[in-house]
Motif scaffolding. Structure first.
Motif, PDB file in Angstrom:
ATOM      1  N   VAL A 171      28.209  19.884 -13.270  1.00 43.64           N
ATOM      2  CA  VAL A 171      27.279  20.401 -12.274  1.00 43.64           C
ATOM      3  C   VAL A 171      27.947  20.330 -10.910  1.00 43.64           C
ATOM      4  O   VAL A 171      28.423  19.260 -10.508  1.00 43.64           O
ATOM      5  N   ALA A 219      27.473  19.924  -7.449  1.00 45.97           N
ATOM      6  CA  ALA A 219      26.458  19.502  -6.479  1.00 45.97           C
ATOM      7  C   ALA A 219      26.810  18.121  -5.956  1.00 45.97           C
ATOM      8  O   ALA A 219      27.558  17.372  -6.581  1.00 45.97           O
ATOM      9  N   ASP A 220      26.232  17.801  -4.820  1.00 40.53           N
ATOM     10  CA  ASP A 220      26.365  16.458  -4.264  1.00 40.53           C
ATOM     11  C   ASP A 220      25.182  15.626  -4.733  1.00 40.53           C
ATOM     12  O   ASP A 220      24.065  16.137  -4.863  1.00 40.53           O
ATOM     13  N   ARG A 243      19.431  12.340  -8.641  1.00 38.96           N
ATOM     14  CA  ARG A 243      18.994  13.587  -7.993  1.00 38.96           C
ATOM     15  C   ARG A 243      20.169  14.198  -7.252  1.00 38.96           C
ATOM     16  O   ARG A 243      20.935  13.513  -6.583  1.00 38.96           O
ATOM     17  N   ALA A 244      20.296  15.521  -7.352  1.00 43.62           N
ATOM     18  CA  ALA A 244      21.405  16.229  -6.724  1.00 43.62           C
ATOM     19  C   ALA A 244      20.905  17.198  -5.667  1.00 43.62           C
ATOM     20  O   ALA A 244      19.713  17.540  -5.611  1.00 43.62           O
ATOM     21  N   ALA A 245      21.837  17.651  -4.831  1.00 42.42           N
ATOM     22  CA  ALA A 245      21.481  18.545  -3.724  1.00 42.42           C
ATOM     23  C   ALA A 245      21.013  19.910  -4.195  1.00 42.42           C
ATOM     24  O   ALA A 245      20.416  20.659  -3.415  1.00 42.42           O
ATOM     25  N   ASN A 246      21.247  20.235  -5.444  1.00 36.45           N
ATOM     26  CA  ASN A 246      20.750  21.508  -5.983  1.00 36.45           C
ATOM     27  C   ASN A 246      19.266  21.458  -6.330  1.00 36.45           C
ATOM     28  O   ASN A 246      18.700  22.437  -6.822  1.00 36.45           O
ATOM     29  N   GLY A 247      18.640  20.330  -6.079  1.00 37.77           N
ATOM     30  CA  GLY A 247      17.216  20.170  -6.339  1.00 37.77           C
ATOM     31  C   GLY A 247      16.882  19.661  -7.727  1.00 37.77           C
ATOM     32  O   GLY A 247      15.725  19.356  -8.023  1.00 37.77           O
ATOM     33  N   GLU A 248      17.896  19.545  -8.578  1.00 37.26           N
ATOM     34  CA  GLU A 248      17.674  19.099  -9.949  1.00 37.26           C
ATOM     35  C   GLU A 248      17.752  17.574 -10.046  1.00 37.26           C
ATOM     36  O   GLU A 248      18.420  16.918  -9.247  1.00 37.26           O
ATOM     37  N   ILE A 262      28.539  15.216 -12.448  1.00 38.68           N
ATOM     38  CA  ILE A 262      28.123  15.823 -11.182  1.00 38.68           C
ATOM     39  C   ILE A 262      29.276  15.688 -10.199  1.00 38.68           C
ATOM     40  O   ILE A 262      29.636  14.586  -9.798  1.00 38.68           O
ATOM     41  N   ARG A 272      30.875  17.093  -6.574  1.00 40.79           N
ATOM     42  CA  ARG A 272      30.492  17.753  -5.325  1.00 40.79           C
ATOM     43  C   ARG A 272      31.411  18.921  -4.980  1.00 40.79           C
ATOM     44  O   ARG A 272      31.002  19.866  -4.314  1.00 40.79           O
ATOM     45  N   THR A 282      22.332  13.124  -4.069  1.00 37.50           N
ATOM     46  CA  THR A 282      21.573  12.778  -2.859  1.00 37.50           C
ATOM     47  C   THR A 282      20.717  11.527  -3.026  1.00 37.50           C
ATOM     48  O   THR A 282      20.358  10.895  -2.034  1.00 37.50           O
TER      49      THR A 282
END
Length: 390
Positions: free
Chosen positions: A174, A176-177, A192-197, A33, A35, A179
């Protein structure tokens, strides 16, 4: 069932771990992951991108000896679909200079480096003047010069090559940041990532560089690693310095060739080195007050310098001892740290990636033992003293 490894951070450290994991065991599921997939603010891309064996601790020397072996063979190692990457490796050497006050330390370090197989020459003042006639040696008594195995390269090219090879080997990236991190007792269960996944994991690796402290806090761990800004200046000069290495002045100011120009920098004084300074600003006063006067003294031809470009990047600065923190945390069974390299991440990335892959797959280091860099020394307040911090 194959294990799932989630790596937070896809710079040189994270991508090296992903590469070695997938190379060693293609059944391991690896998710990285990252960012910022452009790496525009990544330390991997913004650093002075160099490698040396001139350290004062055996493990740092050994990690960089493997690092240069890896960089020399990068075309073969990281080939994808018949395309071999190039990182423009220049083995121009490091030159550490010493006045009388630093001579004994230089000689002690040199003896250790030679014993471990590093190709370093020790020169007295006359030897320095003979090898580098453009150098002002009036206040110098000795210098240590890397005849081979030290130099500089394209840091952005290295991270891209590692990323592409890891992808080709089956790692997933991925953009994403991160979170949040879910922890259940002594284990992390998902990220958990900022993309909602959310990404379930058997092992999570913190390789988030200058942002690693924030990730550690999500796990409930206090990591003594902070983002410390370092400004780099690209300067032009009419000087043509034959066989110019990466030179480290006794003051800590450094410079090296960059095409037909030079790049230079130094660490600010401790009282001018707070955490999290903005990357879109450059410490011009540091150049005017410290770097330029030092360079003009050391290389008289550098009295005529002009700044062509400048930028800032972050050191992921370990305030305990400026050495990496590598391995599991004793309070979280499946959380591995690879942080706090304090400016040495690019050169120590290959050894770190190999070591962490061994730790995950075998439960121990099978090549170079990195155990002395574990989190335990942080908890026990046992700093590793490195005399050659740049």
């Amino acid at each position: 069932m194959s294990s799932k490894v989630v790596i937070v951070g896809g710079g040189v450290i994270g991508s090296s771990i992903a590469y070695f994991l997938r190379l060693s065991d293609p059944t391991v599921g690896v998710t990285v992951i990252e960012r910022d997939p452009t790496y525009a603010r990544s330390s991997s891309a913004l650093s002075a991108a160099s490698i040396r064996q001139q350290f004062s601790t055996p493990l740092s020397i050994q990690m960089s000896l493997f690092g240069i072996e890896f960089l020399r063979s990068i075309g073969e190692r990281l080939e994808v679909d018949g395309t071999r990457p190039s990182i423009d490796l220049h083995e121009g050497g490091y030159l550490f200079l010493a006045t009388a006050a630093g001579e004994s330390t230089l000689r002690e370090n040199h003896a250790l480096q030679k014993r471990l197989g590093a190709d370093i020459s020790l020169l007295d003042a006359s030897g320095l003047k003979s090898r580098f006639p453009w150098l002002n040696t009036d206040d110098l008594v000795a210098g240590a010069y890397g005849e081979s195995g030290e130099g500089w390269f394209d840091g952005y090219g290295l991270v891209q090559a590692l990323r592409k090879k890891a992808l080709a080997l089956g790692a997933r990236y991925v953009a994403a940041d991160v979170t949040a991190v879910q922890r259940d007792g002594k284990r992390v269960t998902q990220v958990r990532a900022a993309n909602g996944e959310t990404y379930a994991c058997d092992v999570v690796v913190n390789a988030a560089g200058a942002w690693s402290r924030r990730v550690a806090q999500m796990v409930g761990i206090d990591l003594p690693v902070y983002a410390r800004r370092r400004s780099i200046f690209n300067v032009s000069s009419p000087a043509r310095l034959e066989r110019c290495p990466l030179l480290i002045d006794p003051s800590g100011v450094y410079f090296r060739p960059e095409g037909n120009a030079y790049i230079c920098g130094t660490s600010p004084a401790a009282d001018r080195d707070p955490d999290d300074l903005p990357l879109d600003e450059v410490d011009h006063a540091l150049f005017d007050d410290v770097i330029w006067p030092t360079l003009a003294h050391r290389v008289p031809q550098f009295e005529a310098l002009r700044v062509q470009n400048c930028w800032s990047g972050y050191y992921e600065y370990n305030v305990l001892d400026q050495n990496a923190i590598i391995g599991y945390h004793p309070d979280v069974d499946n959380c591995i740290f690879a942080n706090g390299f304090s400016g040495h991440g690019l050169q120590q990335g290959p050894a770190t990636g190999r070591g962490i892959s061994e730790l995950i797959l075998h439960g121990r280091y099978t090549t170079l033992d990195l155990a002395s860099l574990s989190f335990a020394r942080v908890l026990d307040n046992r700093p590793i003293v490195e005399k050659n911090v740049v």
